[in-house]
Motif scaffolding. Structure first.
Motif, PDB file in Angstrom:
ATOM      1  N   GLY A 203     -13.248  82.178 -14.686  1.00  0.00           N
ATOM      2  CA  GLY A 203     -14.571  82.784 -14.803  1.00  0.00           C
ATOM      3  C   GLY A 203     -15.455  82.016 -15.759  1.00  0.00           C
ATOM      4  O   GLY A 203     -16.638  81.767 -15.475  1.00  0.00           O
ATOM      5  N   SER A 204     -14.897  81.618 -16.898  1.00  0.00           N
ATOM      6  CA  SER A 204     -15.672  80.839 -17.872  1.00  0.00           C
ATOM      7  C   SER A 204     -16.005  79.455 -17.338  1.00  0.00           C
ATOM      8  O   SER A 204     -17.114  78.944 -17.538  1.00  0.00           O
ATOM      9  N   GLN A 205     -15.043  78.843 -16.638  1.00  0.00           N
ATOM     10  CA  GLN A 205     -15.274  77.528 -16.063  1.00  0.00           C
ATOM     11  C   GLN A 205     -16.389  77.575 -15.016  1.00  0.00           C
ATOM     12  O   GLN A 205     -17.139  76.617 -14.843  1.00  0.00           O
ATOM     13  N   SER A 206     -16.525  78.719 -14.339  1.00  0.00           N
ATOM     14  CA  SER A 206     -17.553  78.875 -13.310  1.00  0.00           C
ATOM     15  C   SER A 206     -18.957  78.922 -13.894  1.00  0.00           C
ATOM     16  O   SER A 206     -19.938  78.744 -13.169  1.00  0.00           O
ATOM     17  N   ILE A 207     -19.046  79.164 -15.178  1.00  0.00           N
ATOM     18  CA  ILE A 207     -20.344  79.155 -15.862  1.00  0.00           C
ATOM     19  C   ILE A 207     -20.510  77.844 -16.622  1.00  0.00           C
ATOM     20  O   ILE A 207     -21.604  77.302 -16.713  1.00  0.00           O
ATOM     21  N   GLY A 208     -19.408  77.348 -17.151  1.00  0.00           N
ATOM     22  CA  GLY A 208     -19.323  75.998 -17.693  1.00  0.00           C
ATOM     23  C   GLY A 208     -20.263  75.629 -18.815  1.00  0.00           C
ATOM     24  O   GLY A 208     -20.988  74.640 -18.686  1.00  0.00           O
ATOM     25  N   PRO A 209     -20.276  76.368 -19.928  1.00  0.00           N
ATOM     26  CA  PRO A 209     -21.173  75.996 -21.033  1.00  0.00           C
ATOM     27  C   PRO A 209     -20.985  74.557 -21.507  1.00  0.00           C
ATOM     28  O   PRO A 209     -21.951  73.864 -21.804  1.00  0.00           O
ATOM     29  N   VAL A 210     -19.712  74.107 -21.548  1.00  0.00           N
ATOM     30  CA  VAL A 210     -19.435  72.740 -21.998  1.00  0.00           C
ATOM     31  C   VAL A 210     -18.435  72.062 -21.059  1.00  0.00           C
ATOM     32  O   VAL A 210     -17.567  71.313 -21.502  1.00  0.00           O
ATOM     33  N   ALA A 211     -18.556  72.314 -19.758  1.00  0.00           N
ATOM     34  CA  ALA A 211     -17.623  71.750 -18.775  1.00  0.00           C
ATOM     35  C   ALA A 211     -18.075  70.353 -18.360  1.00  0.00           C
ATOM     36  O   ALA A 211     -19.131  70.195 -17.738  1.00  0.00           O
ATOM     37  N   PRO A 212     -17.298  69.317 -18.695  1.00  0.00           N
ATOM     38  CA  PRO A 212     -17.731  67.948 -18.402  1.00  0.00           C
ATOM     39  C   PRO A 212     -17.709  67.584 -16.918  1.00  0.00           C
ATOM     40  O   PRO A 212     -18.525  66.784 -16.459  1.00  0.00           O
ATOM     41  N   ALA A 213     -16.768  68.161 -16.162  1.00  0.00           N
ATOM     42  CA  ALA A 213     -16.596  67.766 -14.759  1.00  0.00           C
ATOM     43  C   ALA A 213     -17.585  68.443 -13.815  1.00  0.00           C
ATOM     44  O   ALA A 213     -17.706  68.042 -12.663  1.00  0.00           O
ATOM     45  N   THR A 214     -18.266  69.483 -14.279  1.00  0.00           N
ATOM     46  CA  THR A 214     -19.213  70.194 -13.412  1.00  0.00           C
ATOM     47  C   THR A 214     -20.611  70.250 -14.037  1.00  0.00           C
ATOM     48  O   THR A 214     -21.545  69.606 -13.555  1.00  0.00           O
ATOM     49  N   THR A 215     -20.753  70.998 -15.128  1.00  0.00           N
ATOM     50  CA  THR A 215     -22.076  71.173 -15.744  1.00  0.00           C
ATOM     51  C   THR A 215     -22.690  69.846 -16.176  1.00  0.00           C
ATOM     52  O   THR A 215     -23.863  69.567 -15.884  1.00  0.00           O
ATOM     53  N   ALA A 216     -21.921  69.019 -16.885  1.00  0.00           N
ATOM     54  CA  ALA A 216     -22.456  67.749 -17.386  1.00  0.00           C
ATOM     55  C   ALA A 216     -22.905  66.848 -16.239  1.00  0.00           C
ATOM     56  O   ALA A 216     -23.977  66.229 -16.295  1.00  0.00           O
ATOM     57  N   ILE A 217     -22.085  66.789 -15.169  1.00  0.00           N
ATOM     58  CA  ILE A 217     -22.432  65.940 -14.032  1.00  0.00           C
ATOM     59  C   ILE A 217     -23.664  66.476 -13.312  1.00  0.00           C
ATOM     60  O   ILE A 217     -24.594  65.726 -12.983  1.00  0.00           O
ATOM     61  N   ALA A 218     -23.697  67.791 -13.078  1.00  0.00           N
ATOM     62  CA  ALA A 218     -24.838  68.397 -12.376  1.00  0.00           C
ATOM     63  C   ALA A 218     -26.127  68.240 -13.183  1.00  0.00           C
ATOM     64  O   ALA A 218     -27.194  67.943 -12.623  1.00  0.00           O
ATOM     65  N   GLN A 219     -26.053  68.432 -14.495  1.00  0.00           N
ATOM     66  CA  GLN A 219     -27.243  68.267 -15.332  1.00  0.00           C
ATOM     67  C   GLN A 219     -27.696  66.809 -15.365  1.00  0.00           C
ATOM     68  O   GLN A 219     -28.892  66.528 -15.462  1.00  0.00           O
TER      69      GLN A 219
END
Length: 466
Positions: free
Chosen positions: A168-184
């Motif tokens: 659940g936390s990974q799905s929001i990804g405040p500091v997730a490098p493999a999803t949030t960082a790439i998408a941003q």
């Protein structure tokens, strides 16, 4: 008069092969098309040029080649070997009895506070999931199963701790490098910007997930027959797995050293993933070293380490084959050149939606795309260059687009059988996909409602920056 047989969800292999066959059939029906890929100078990654879509010659995939795709996926996947080695190494660690002793002592000490122990464990994994993907937590599953059984819960609770709390936390990804960082990065946003709203959402989702996990766990503790995996637990008891906490709570020096080796390995893997950019290969190597070091410290002879290592590896073969079949799905769609056609069609539908539902619809669109592209980084590369121009046209902030991607890529991973993050954890605990879906129906429905509300709020507050 013969009774009708009750419908049962087919074996996961059957489900996945049926999806591969369907995907193959679609390469004959859906028109082939593709976007040009260009290099993003800021990130160095190849991204979709949203204005470059062209129709191309149909490239249908032969049904006779389906086994080829599956075998190629099995042969070339580092994720598969990381999954196998994680289970193998944990089998060696568990054979030392270190975790049995440590958990036994902990439960003895806090015998009247088992519920608080469960909540504390959920919170720890919820925080850990803000950064790490649940697929990297497979090694914790056997330990959590042991913990849950000693507390009077079942193996499904162990899976839920990882999949719901961390996932659940990974799905929001405040500091997730493999999803949030790439998408941003694709959206030209500062890395990990907008973290405030994401942390609030993490807290809300974690509270909801804790409610579902604790409620189910208490039902099982009150009456073991309430367990959705009652047969699994009965088999575990018949096999002589001692999960009693009534025995004397003691721990040896060797077992303490094994625990030190285990947690040192966890720290090394976290550091490697964050600071050194470790992938599945490096993580798999770390698990091999864990088995060797843990076995030696635990007093095992080389052949004994090898026997337990083999036993643990054998337990994950089903999960390994599952990952191979799931990987074949996206390969078929890619070789058939219909992934870009599907993504383009979904983007066109979004542009036609009324403004007040565009946020939730963008989330739902990402859930659908996730079925075809289960990889988070792969989905970001395919979706973000298309969704960002759509958002700019309809007045949606790019931060909201990233959040929709996070929700769609993340939450959807915990109900689709193509997801390695889900299936590997289920297999590690011995829980079937069908049983998991019985538990997840209400949970996922709640997730969808909450995610849609979060998307509407994001639109209302013009979630930023940018």
């Amino acid at each position: 008069m013969s009774q009708k047989k009750k419908f049962q969800i087919p074996h996961v292999f059957v489900i996945l092969v049926m999806i591969v066959i369907f995907a193959t059939a679609m390469t004959y029906i859906i028109p082939a098309g593709e976007f040009a890929r260009v290099k993003n100078e800021a990130t160095g990654k190849m991204i979709v040029d949203a204005t470059s879509f062209t129709w191309v010659e149909q490239c249908p995939v032969s049904f006779f080649k389906i086994p080829n795709y599956i075998v190629k996926a099995l042969a070339g996947s580092s994720l598969i070997w990381m999954t196998i080695f994680s289970a193998a190494s944990i089998e060696v660690i568990l054979a030392t009895g270190a975790f049995d002793a440590a958990i036994n002592i902990m439960i003895h000490k806090y015998k009247s506070s088992e519920k608080l122990l469960l909540i504390g464990t959920i919170i720890v994994f919820g925080i850990y999931g803000m950064r790490q993907n649940p697929v990297s937590m497979i090694g914790f599953i056997p330990v959590l199963v042991l913990f849950c059984r000693m507390c009077g819960y079942d193996a499904l609770v162990a899976v839920a701790i990882v999949v719901l709390a961390a996932g659940g936390s990974q799905s929001i990804g405040p500091v997730a490098p493999a999803t949030t960082a790439i998408a941003q990065g694709f959206a030209d946003l500062p890395i990990f910007s907008g973290i405030g709203y994401r942390l609030v959402l993490c807290a809300v989702f974690l509270a909801l997930n804790a409610y579902f996990i604790v409620t189910y766990a208490m039902k099982v503790k009150k009456d073991p027959k309430n367990s959705l995996v009652y047969d699994l637990e009965e088999n575990a008891r018949k096999q002589g797995l001692d999960t009693s906490v009534d025995k004397k709570a003691t721990i040896t020096v060797r077992q303490i050293l094994v625990l030190i080796v285990f947690f040192a390995s966890v720290l090394v893997q976290v550091y490697g993933g964050i600071k050194l950019g470790w992938g599945n290969t490096e993580t798999g190597v770390a698990f091999v070293w864990l088995a060797v070091a843990g076995g030696i410290v635990g007093g095992m002879m080389p052949s004994e380490i090898a026997r337990h290592f083999s036993k643990g590896a054998a337990k994950m073969m089903t999960a390994a084959i599952m990952i191979g079949i799931a990987t074949a799905i996206s390969s078929v769609l890619s070789d058939g050149k219909i992934i870009d056609t599907i993504v383009r069609a979904i983007a066109n539908v979004l542009m036609a939606c009324p403004a007040f539902i565009q946020g939730p619809m963008m989330f739902i669109a990402n859930v659908l795309i996730n079925v075809f592209i289960p990889s988070g980084s792969g989905q970001a590369a395919a979706v973000m260059p298309l969704m960002v121009p759509v958002a700019d046209l309809i007045g949606m902030t790019r931060q909201t687009v990233v959040l929709a991607f996070n929700f769609g890529d993340g939450l959807g991973n915990y109900i689709i059988p193509m997801s390695s993050a889900l299936m590997a954890n289920l297999m590690a605990a011995g829980v079937s996909y069908g049983t998991w879906m019985k538990f997840m129906k209400k949970v996922f429905a709640s997730w969808v409602v909450l995610a849609c509300i979060a998307m509407i709020v994001a639109q209302m507050i013009h979630y930023g920056p940018f």
